[in-house]
Design an enzyme around this catalytic site. Structure first.
Site, PDB file in Angstrom:
ATOM      1  N   ASN A 146      18.122  10.933  -0.230  1.00 59.22           N
ATOM      2  CA  ASN A 146      18.371  11.384  -1.609  1.00 59.22           C
ATOM      3  C   ASN A 146      17.584  12.637  -1.995  1.00 59.22           C
ATOM      4  OD1 ASN A 146      16.019   9.856  -1.531  1.00 59.22           O
ATOM      5  ND2 ASN A 146      16.344   8.910  -3.529  1.00 59.22           N
ATOM      6  N   GLU A 244       6.532   4.264  -0.003  1.00 58.04           N
ATOM      7  CA  GLU A 244       7.101   4.581  -1.310  1.00 58.04           C
ATOM      8  C   GLU A 244       8.457   3.901  -1.332  1.00 58.04           C
ATOM      9  OE1 GLU A 244       9.422   5.792  -3.897  1.00 58.04           O
ATOM     10  OE2 GLU A 244       9.416   7.751  -2.925  1.00 58.04           O
ATOM     11  N   CYS A 278      14.561   6.819  -6.736  1.00 55.62           N
ATOM     12  CA  CYS A 278      13.745   5.607  -6.886  1.00 55.62           C
ATOM     13  C   CYS A 278      13.089   5.528  -8.262  1.00 55.62           C
ATOM     14  CB  CYS A 278      12.686   5.545  -5.790  1.00 55.62           C
ATOM     15  SG  CYS A 278      11.696   7.037  -5.666  1.00 55.62           S
ATOM     16  N   GLU A 454       1.490   9.769  -2.777  1.00 59.93           N
ATOM     17  CA  GLU A 454       1.859  11.084  -2.261  1.00 59.93           C
ATOM     18  C   GLU A 454       1.634  12.090  -3.379  1.00 59.93           C
ATOM     19  OE1 GLU A 454       5.219   9.926   1.054  1.00 59.93           O
ATOM     20  OE2 GLU A 454       5.901  10.603  -0.913  1.00 59.93           O
TER      21      GLU A 454
END
Length: 475
Positions: A146, A244, A278, A454
């Site tokens: 994505n 993640e 997400c 991150e």
């Protein structure tokens, strides 16, 4: 092509992976598809390169990353077009992704110079105590489709800045974007073996990554079920991991909120990338006193979004990644309607003469906790509206049992805003801000939405190990 030890290669098997445009169903290209042997070779190359790369100075590593960023800037349009062709997002959104990806490379080009150690006051006069921070070692990175460019740079840039070497496996839907990024690494003159690309069989490559004792760090972005599998498979070698994973973001609109701002917030967090992120809003909670007005205005604004092939001008919403994703969105909407949800706009596939995987941007009123959409990640352009009465109630309902990645809240009450940021059990909270993600800040979730961060200083720390040293100085 695969990129191993500084060279472009075909797969030993000769296998190819076909890549299709989700907007048209047309074949874009066929690329080399590797497996276990290529993964093993890439890990060995990274292991050898680590022996020297870990000793590179911060300035040296920063110069390489700065050169990568410069090359990517020259190719923004090319990279953006590749993203749009592979996964469908509108070209302006793809360009923003590329620029965001570059910002991570630029940030860590500077942070490479700031891997600091520490001196600890000793409890004995004849001792000196120190903490060294050193690169963890060979890193395996697995990225999603994505955000096929920015997710790569968000992982590789801090790893390289810390002194690690990397083997990357991109998503099978978007390998060409990864190849284009690695062309930038190659042309920047990055030493052989520092960054390696293995496209292909997910099970074979993933198994080699998790089973190899030479891989000391695994970083993954993707679904929670796959993340759990990788965690289990990494246990035998006790790797350092960062995950993640999935999200189920609430967006809360209080009665004192700026309704126009909140509607723009929903449009930005729900329908960008066709809801395939997400941190997309999954549940829109609106105070009962303004719910009807908000629903009508949101439906009106949503109806004005233009659907189509992202390569064309003026498109707001592109296709879903594949037919499975389309079917999942359909099932969530059907379930909501069966449970007395009211579709205010959308609610159907978007007709493209049989081509493409488009779904209309959809707003559903009268959503309830009994609907699938209230607990499962839809990953599509559907905004369900729930109502609430007061602050205490909404905190309890907004805090998802399993997920905890991102949450959004709109209010003009400063005190309430501070209370919400404290009480919402999420790794990222946007107060009157639907776009809180920046390179200099940590990104990551809590609970089953992830481990580690991150971005920012935290993103660099994920690739470092602490070593305590005690030096006796007694005569």
């Amino acid at each position: 092509m695969l990129y191993i030890n500084g060279e472009w290669k075909e797969a030993y098997s000769g296998n190819k992976l076909d890549v299709y445009n989700p907007a048209t169903g047309e074949l874009i290209d066929s690329v080399a598809s590797g497996g276990k042997e290529e993964a093993k070779e890439a890990i060995q190359a990274a292991k050898e390169a680590f022996k020297t790369w870990k000793k590179a100075t911060g300035q040296e590593k920063g110069k390489y990353l700065a050169k990568v960023a410069a090359i990517m800037k020259e190719r923004v349009d090319q990279l953006a077009e590749t993203i749009t062709l592979e996964m469908g997002k509108p070209l302006p959104d793809a360009k923003r992704e590329v620029l965001g990806g570059i910002s991570y490379v630029e940030w860590y080009a500077e942070e490479a110079k700031r891997v600091y150690g520490e001196t600890i006051p000793a409890s004995h006069p004849n001792k000196h105590l120190m903490v060294l921070r050193q690169p963890v070692g060979v890193t395996a990175a697995i990225t999603p489709w994505n955000f096929p460019v920015s997710m790569i740079t968000r992982k590789i840039a801090p790893a390289i800045a810390a002194g690690c070497t990397v083997v990357l496996k991109p998503a099978p839907d978007t390998p060409i974007s990864a190849i284009k990024v690695f062309e930038c690494f190659h042309e920047a003159g990055l030493p052989k073996g520092v960054a390696n690309l293995v496209v292909g069989n997910a099970e074979e490559i993933g198994s080699e990554m998790t089973e190899s004792s030479d891989v000391r760090k695994l970083t993954f972005t993707g679904s929670t079920p796959v993340g759990k599998l990788l965690l289990r498979n990494s246990a035998n070698t006790v790797k350092k991991v960062s995950m993640e994973l999935g999200g189920h973001a609430p967006l809360i609109v209080f009665e004192d909120a700026d309704i126009g701002m909140a509607i723009k917030g929903v449009l930005g967090t729900k329908f960008k990338n066709s809801g395939q992120t997400c941190i997309s809003t999954n549940r829109v909670y609106v105070h009962e006193s303004i719910a009807e007005e908000f629903g009508q205005k949101l439906a009106e604004a949503t109806s004005n979004l233009k659907i189509g092939n992202g390569i064309e001008a003026g498109i707001d919403v592109g296709p879903l990644i594949n037919s499975q994703a389309l079917e999942k969105v359909e099932s969530h909407v059907s379930d909501a309607v069966e449970r007395n949800g009211k579709v205010l706009c959308g609610g159907n596939r978007y007709d493209t003469d049989g081509n493409g995987t488009f779904y209309e941007p959809t707003v559903i009123n009268y959503a309830t906790e009994q609907m699938k959409i209230s607990t499962e990640e839809t990953f599509g352009p559907v905004a369900p509206i729930f109502t609430f009465k007061d602050e205490e109630e909404i905190i309890e309902r907004a805090n998802h049992v399993s997920y905890g990645l991102a949450a959004y809240c709109f209010t003009n009450d400063l005190g309430r805003g501070y209370r919400m940021m404290e009480e919402l059990e999420y790794g990222i909270v946007g107060i009157n801000d639907p776009a809180p993600i920046v390179a200099q800040a940590p990104f990551g979730g809590v609970k089953e939405s992830g481990i580690g961060k991150e971005g920012g200083r935290s993103g660099l720390t994920e690739y470092l190990e602490e070593k305590f040293v005690s030096v006796g100085t007694a005569k």
